[in-house]
Design a protein around this motif. Structure first.
Motif: not given
Lengths: 262, 277
Positions: A64, A67, A92, A102, A106, A108, A118, B94, B163-167, B169-170, B175, B178-179, B183
């Protein structure tokens, strides 16, 4: 407790192994030659003062970290003997096998059941009966089912913090992972909720390999079988939790666990 | 001499209260004034009939239809482009010179007077592309005008997604697509919708740009390639040329009521569908 310990795997068994792992954020080296072995179906605690690189290490196990821009990684991490940093690794699929909880709960901003589903939906499950079954089994795995079975369509954001964190674990369980990474999963919870999440971790350890990062040493001592102590990006020592806490071989570990700094 | 903090507090509160009251009061006065003069002349016939003798008599039905067409088309064109741009800016690149340039361009576009957009639309859509004074020329021009608003509000909304939602989801193996769709956009929906509603309001009330691009034909537009007069332009012409002040006020009332109705239903929809989530 003793019953669980009897079924613990032998020391030689390895689920995840990192080898000479180095990581840089730009020019800052956050991990230095970290080599650690994680046993399957055990709880391994990574302890150390803030900024020692323990969360960074955790986020390497499901890749992770990449990113964030400017991250460079050297070394290898083997999951069931296969290097997850080799080219052609399906990220994936990796993240499905190695899930993460985390620091702050968190969920959704979706309903309880949509949160749980999800992951399965992302992985292409559309069969209604199967999805319903997954909601039930995943919520049962975290002892939420009895309390929430009549409120599956309620927004997850309305739940109390402890239930939210359980829901986040359910959300992971629903994709049937093998490893659970927990990054200070109790730091946003009160002591009673913390205790209950710790109990949950003990239950889950019979099925999953759990790695928990914490700077709460009592917590590490309570829940883990193995522990690793990190300082300034290095893994100072790792071994069975009782040894680390009562008879560490490195002076720095002893200083930390006896509370001389941290 | 030092004034006691409790007194400064009281003074500050009363000043702010007064200023807020002035702002609200002016707004309320304008709306009441127009409705006061316009509402008595509003009738079912006014809404459903065509204007007679340049708008001195009759109703505004063709203008209502024209306004709906221009607004709908403009938003249908601008919303996907704007939201896609916002997603691209926030999730797929970016930060760099490129994104800074796009953002700067959007901000500049947002500040350009609408008559300039009208002029551009007239030269480009009406003349160069040969679309003539038509609903589609007007809609495209208005779409360009509201695009910066949609881009910027959507961007802010997407940026506000934790940002947590993105973390997570990943972390669950999504992908990027999808994220983003499941989300990020979903969580940002209230903000994105706000931007779209704002641009609906702006499209409805736009006058200068549509005057130069959609024209001011009085008849009912039979297709989007025909000229049509919007409500705001009708109001402008009625009052500017001294044709009929009563009908001008009535037209303005229709506009105000329409915009209030759209905002209210948008809030209602948002609370109903997003608040529950």
């Amino acid at each position: 407790m003793t019953a669980i310990q009897k079924t613990r795997p032998a020391r030689a068994e390895v689920k995840i192994r990192s080898e000479k792992l180095n990581l840089w954020y730009g020019s800052f080296q956050a991990l230095k030659d970290v080599s650690i072995s994680i046993r399957p179906r055990c709880i391994t605690a990574i302890i150390g003062p803030s900024g020692c690189g323990k969360s960074t290490l955790l986020r390497c196990f499901n890749r992770l970290n990449e990113r964030i821009g400017g991250v460079r990684i050297e070394g290898e991490i083997h999951l069931d003997g296969r290097n997850i940093y080799e080219s052609g690794m399906d990220l994936m699929q990796l993240r499905k096998r190695v899930g993460m909880v985390f620091q702050r709960p968190n969920p959704f901003p979706l309903s309880v059941s949509d949160n749980v589903l999800y992951g399965p939906r992302v992985h292409g499950i559309t069969d209604r009966a199967l999805l319903e079954q997954l909601v039930e089994s995943s919520l049962k795995a975290t002892d939420l089912w009895e309390g929430l079975k009549d409120q599956l369509h309620r927004s997850a954001l309305e739940l109390p913090a402890e239930q939210q964190q359980r829901l986040c674990v359910s959300r992971l369980v629903a994709v049937e992972p093998e490893v659970l990474l927990m990054d200070e999963p109790c730091s946003a919870l009160d002591p009673i909720a913390t205790e209950r999440i710790e109990e949950l971790m003990q239950e889950l350890a019979s099925r999953y390999t759990i790695i928990i990062v914490t700077h709460n040493m009592q917590q590490a001592a309570r829940v883990s079988q193995d522990a690793g102590f990190m300082l300034l990006g290095q893994l100072v020592e790792a071994g069975p939790t009782p040894t680390i806490f009562t008879n560490p071989s490195d002076q720095r570990t002893e200083d930390y666990v006896t509370g001389r700094y941290g | 001499m030092r004034i006691a903090p409790s007194i400064t507090q009281r003074i500050a509160v009363s000043i702010m209260w007064t200023l807020a009251a002035v702002a609200m009061g002016v707004l309320a006065f304008i709306i009441t004034y127009i409705l006061w003069h316009g509402l008595p002349h509003l009738s079912w016939a006014f809404l459903t009939e065509s204007p007679k003798s340049m708008g001195r008599e009759g109703g505004v039905f063709p203008m209502i239809v024209g306004t709906l067409w221009v607004t709908m088309l403009a938003v249908v064109i601008a919303a996907p482009v704007g939201v896609a741009t916002a997603i691209y800016l926030t999730e797929y690149t970016h930060e760099g010179k490129m994104t800074a340039a796009i953002r700067f361009g959007a901000d500049c576009l947002a500040g350009i007077p609408s008559i300039i957009f009208g002029l551009f639309g007239f030269v480009f859509f009406v003349i160069t592309l040969g679309m003539g004074l038509s609903v589609i020329s007007g809609a495209l021009t208005v779409a360009l005008m509201v695009l910066p608003t949609i881009i910027r509000t959507s961007e802010e909304a997407i940026r506000a997604v934790p940002r947590a939602y993105r973390d997570v989801a990943y972390g669950l193996g999504s992908t990027r697509w999808q994220m983003v769709t499941r989300v990020v956009v979903r969580s940002a929906l209230p903000g994105i919708a706000t931007g779209v509603v704002l641009s609906v309001g702006r499209s409805i009330s736009e006058t200068a740009a549509v005057m130069l691009t959609a024209g001011s034909a009085l008849g009912l537009p039979q297709s989007i390639f025909q000229s049509s007069r919007t409500l705001s332009l009708h109001f402008y012409i009625l009052s500017r040329e001294g044709i009929s002040m009563t009908n001008a006020y009535a037209t303005a009332s229709v506009l105000i009521i329409a915009i209030m109705a759209i905002n209210l239903s948008a809030y209602w929809l948002m609370r109903r569908f997003v608040g529950k989530a």
